[in-house]
Design a protein around this motif. Structure first.
Motif, PDB file in Angstrom:
ATOM      1  N   LYS A   1      -1.866  10.617   4.375  1.00 55.63           N
ATOM      2  CA  LYS A   1      -2.330  11.423   3.090  1.00 55.63           C
ATOM      3  C   LYS A   1      -3.989  11.500   2.665  1.00 55.63           C
TER       4      LYS A   1
ATOM      5  N   LEU B   1       1.073  -1.185  -0.199  1.00 56.71           N
ATOM      6  CA  LEU B   1      -0.036  -0.062  -0.125  1.00 56.71           C
ATOM      7  C   LEU B   1       0.976   1.587  -0.357  1.00 56.71           C
ATOM      8  N   ARG B   2       2.771   0.841   0.535  1.00 60.32           N
ATOM      9  CA  ARG B   2       2.630   2.745   1.433  1.00 60.32           C
ATOM     10  C   ARG B   2       3.265   2.638  -0.101  1.00 60.32           C
ATOM     11  N   SER B   3       3.757   1.944  -1.090  1.00 53.09           N
ATOM     12  CA  SER B   3       4.768   2.125  -2.830  1.00 53.09           C
ATOM     13  C   SER B   3       3.750   2.977  -3.498  1.00 53.09           C
ATOM     14  N   LEU B   4       2.193   2.348  -3.437  1.00 49.07           N
ATOM     15  CA  LEU B   4       1.659   3.498  -4.137  1.00 49.07           C
ATOM     16  C   LEU B   4       1.224   4.899  -3.523  1.00 49.07           C
ATOM     17  N   ASN B   5       2.251   4.990  -2.846  1.00 45.68           N
ATOM     18  CA  ASN B   5       1.492   6.069  -1.779  1.00 45.68           C
ATOM     19  C   ASN B   5       0.432   6.176  -0.808  1.00 45.68           C
ATOM     20  N   LEU B   6      -0.235   5.344  -0.626  1.00 49.17           N
ATOM     21  CA  LEU B   6      -1.072   5.268   0.312  1.00 49.17           C
ATOM     22  C   LEU B   6      -0.867   4.599   1.935  1.00 49.17           C
ATOM     23  N   ARG B   7      -0.002   5.783   2.989  1.00 50.43           N
ATOM     24  CA  ARG B   7       0.115   5.565   3.865  1.00 50.43           C
ATOM     25  C   ARG B   7      -0.206   7.085   4.473  1.00 50.43           C
TER      26      ARG B   7
END
Ligand SMILES: Nc1nc2c(ncn2[C@@H]2O[C@H](COP(=O)(O)OP(=O)(O)O)[C@@H](O)[C@H]2O)c(=O)[nH]1
Ligand SMILES: [Mg+2]
Lengths: 81, 566
Positions: free
Chosen positions: A38, A29-35
């Motif tokens: 956000k 998730l984080r690698s798609l900027n879902l952190r």
């Protein structure tokens, strides 16, 4: 109000508070900027347990229903309820 | 020297690869177009360098299987061209910084430079360069803008050995973004509204059906028009030539029959004669080719617009009942063109179970355009009824078989997690290039096969082999499918080319019901040899055996039931 991406209403904006689930999954998730922190917008949820579509920074991502339940968010506007 | 093109999925790596090497590659607006490492060569300072189009990755996490290929490539590369989507800088920089930890020279390309203005984004390139301490070059891959500058600055690429944790990396990115990027509020464009409307079920489902109907009719009308006004007149001009040749050869005999076929009512009949120079040319060029062109034109527009990932999202729930992601709509759609690229594209799906189901369903129930074109010709005269039953049967088989496979095959299909790219107006140049690539491969790969198929038909007839097999297969062909036993010839040829096989049904004088059964059986019973070879490579011998077993059983059932019902 804290809820999950799954329970968020379509069209609502929210801030990601927390990710649940396995470490591998969270990393994905984080690698798609879902952190955490956000801003996202839930575009829609597909019927019959279909995926949730979420918009983040000009990009849309389709996320399986059960994954969406693991994304904890805080709805930014609580005009409803 | 080895140059690696690396970046997130769908950021234009393949478009840049094609610019650098001059090699045409498939470029489409959905993640996962590049399913294998594509290598090419470019001239650099008088030397040849190898350029590698690496499949897209979001991170360099060695634990993730999907990123494995990319991480392994890093050991071999001498230089990385990191392709970045300028409209989505923050997320893309995550990979950039990860690359800067790897002690390999990196140069960053800001692609989609044409898109950022209307999105209200401003990026200060000089500042970004100094913050990252590597060269940053803005380009527009689809037009070639900035590619020269990229090439001239390749030698400035710089290696770093930064040490970040995941957290500190995002912190650093946040800081950089704050300094180099300005986003002004802008109003929502029509395309952005359409993005929402086409995934929201209430509007999305009607849009989906409209799109499918428009696609179907466009292909039919464009195909029919090309046949009526271009290809049939062309073959009208060609007729005197073959007629003369026929007369010279005495109107019969082995050579005559192989080259021109048997005369029907004293005339050469382009569809029924079955000669290499008559049917062998007419079927692929005047009957199939126009539809292939029409289909790939429409498919290209669908691909480049960005509609397909949205379609995939809409059908995801149904597809999961069949053990696949919605993304498996892509192998199905490509299969409607030709089963070979359809089978190849099952690679974009994760997990063995999903790939097996997708490949099997595609090979069983998805007719390729060449075959569909011939079915149009055969069943078209009966109006929508014949075609309707044909397609509905295949769709029912596809659904039921998928449902059963999902139930009875072991293994899990993971949940969907897929990026949906924005809608874009396709560039005519890239559309044309892609169409040409596909047309070229049809012309060079399909036509020789058709000619070969027609040749084989003649040889089999001459030696009486078809009659012999016909007798043996009669119980199935006649008993179960209700077809004349001569239809076995079509089944034999169907292994080589399904379009020729469907054409062979015409002289048999079948009625509409028999034509439907025969067309369905020909679609399902076995893949054509080209697809078979690809399936062997993709699935391996054991799974292919399993898949073909499934196809044969399903064909017997579906053909038998259809024959009983009609
Ligand atoms: N407008 C615009 N579209 C681009 C640009 N570069 C690539 N595209 C489109 O973006 C999509 C993805 O490109 P592709 O090269 O397949 O990306 P890859 O997945 O990284 O290999 C395709 O539809 C391209 O036509 C660009 O600079 N501007
Ligand atoms: Mg690519």
């Amino acid at each position: 109000m804290e809820t999950t991406l799954f329970d968020l209403k379509s069209g609502e904006e929210a801030v990601i508070k927390n990710l649940k689930g396995g470490a591998e999954f969270q990393k994905k998730l984080r690698s798609l900027n879902l952190r955490r922190g956000k801003m996202i917008r839930k575009v829609t949820a597909e019927p019959f347990h279909g995926p949730v579509v979420v918009e983040i920074d000009n990009t849309e991502i389709a996320i399986g229903m059960n994954m969406a339940k693991k994304i904890v968010v805080e709805a930014s506007e609580s005009e409803s309820d | 020297m080895k140059i690696l093109l690396m970046g997130n999925p769908n950021v234009g790596k393949s478009a840049i690869f094609s610019r650098l090497t001059g090699i045409d590659v498939m470029i489409s607006n959905y993640p996962g177009t590049t399913i294998e490492l594509k290598k090419g060569k470019m001239k650099l300072d008088g030397e040849t360098a190898e350029v590698i189009d690496v499949p897209g990755t979001y991170s360099l996490d060695p634990a993730s299987r999907a990123e494995e290929v990319a991480v392994n490539m890093l050991q071999e590369g001498d230089l990385v061209i990191n392709v970045v989507d300028a409209t989505n800088l923050e997320r893309n920089l995550n990979l950039t910084l990860a690359l800067l930890e790897r002690n390999i020279p990196v140069i960053t390309v800001l692609n989609f430079w044409d898109e950022i203005r209307h999105l209200g984004i401003r990026i200060d390139i000089q500042k970004l360069e100094s913050r990252l301490d590597i060269p940053v070059v803005p380009v527009v891959a689809v037009t070639g803008e900035g590619i020269k500058a990229l090439v001239s600055r390749l030698h400035e690429a710089k290696a770093h050995q930064k040490r970040y944790t995941e957290e500190s990396r995002w912190e650093r990115i946040g800081k950089i973004i704050g300094e180099v990027q300005r986003i002004s509020l802008k109003k929502h464009t029509f395309l952005e509204r359409l993005e929402d409307l086409s995934v929201q079920p209430l509007t999305g489902i009607p849009i989906m059906f409209s799109v499918l109907i428009v696609v179907f009719w466009t292909v039919r009308i464009v195909g029919e028009t090309m046949i009526a006004y271009l290809f049939d007149p062309l073959f009208e001009l060609y007729l005197p030539f073959v007629t003369d040749l026929s007369r010279m050869l005495g109107g019969g005999g082995v050579v005559h029959d192989i080259l021109l076929g048997t005369l029907i009512a004293g005339q050469i009949d382009y569809i029924q004669s079955m000669g290499v120079l008559s049917t062998g040319l007419y079927v692929p060029i005047a009957m199939v080719f126009p539809y292939v062109v029409a289909f790939y034109l429409v498919l290209g527009i669908l691909e480049d617009s960005g509609y397909l990932p949205r379609l995939a999202t809409l059908v995801d729930a149904i597809f999961h009942k069949l053990g696949m992601h919605g993304l498996a709509i892509i192998p199905m759609l490509l299969g409607l063109g030709c089963n070979v690229p359809g089978a190849l594209s099952t690679r974009i799906l994760e997990g063995r179970k999903q790939r097996f189901i997708a490949a099997t369903l595609m090979a069983t129930a998805v007719p390729c355009m060449a075959q569909t074109a011939m079915v149009f010709a055969l069943l078209g005269p009966y109006g929508i009824k014949g075609l309707g039953i044909f397609f509905m049967t295949l769709f029912a088989v596809w659904l039921i078989l998928g449902f059963l496979l999902n139930r009875f095959l072991g293994g899990e299909t993971p949940e969907t997690f897929m990026e949906i790219p924005p809608y874009r107006i396709p560039y005519p140049g890239s559309l044309g290039k892609k169409l040409w690539m596909r047309i070229r491969s049809f012309l060079t790969e399909a036509i020789p096969f058709v000619l070969f198929g027609v040749l084989i038909v003649n040889i089999l007839y001459v030696f009486g082999i078809i009659e012999w097999i016909g007798e043996m297969a009669a119980p199935v062909i006649v008993g179960i499918f209700g077809l004349p036993k001569e239809a076995v010839a079509a089944l034999i040829v169907g292994f080589l080319r399904k379009d020729v096989a469907v054409g062979m049904l015409l002289p048999l004088g079948l009625d509409m019901e028999q034509l439907i059964v025969a067309s369905v059986v020909l679609t399902m019973y076995f893949p054509c040899v080209a697809t078979f070879v690809v399936l062997f490579k993709e699935l391996g011998a054991r799974d292919l055996l399993k898949a073909t077993g499934i196809m044969l059983v399903t064909t017997l059932l579906a053909g038998g039931i259809l024959n009983a019902l009609l």
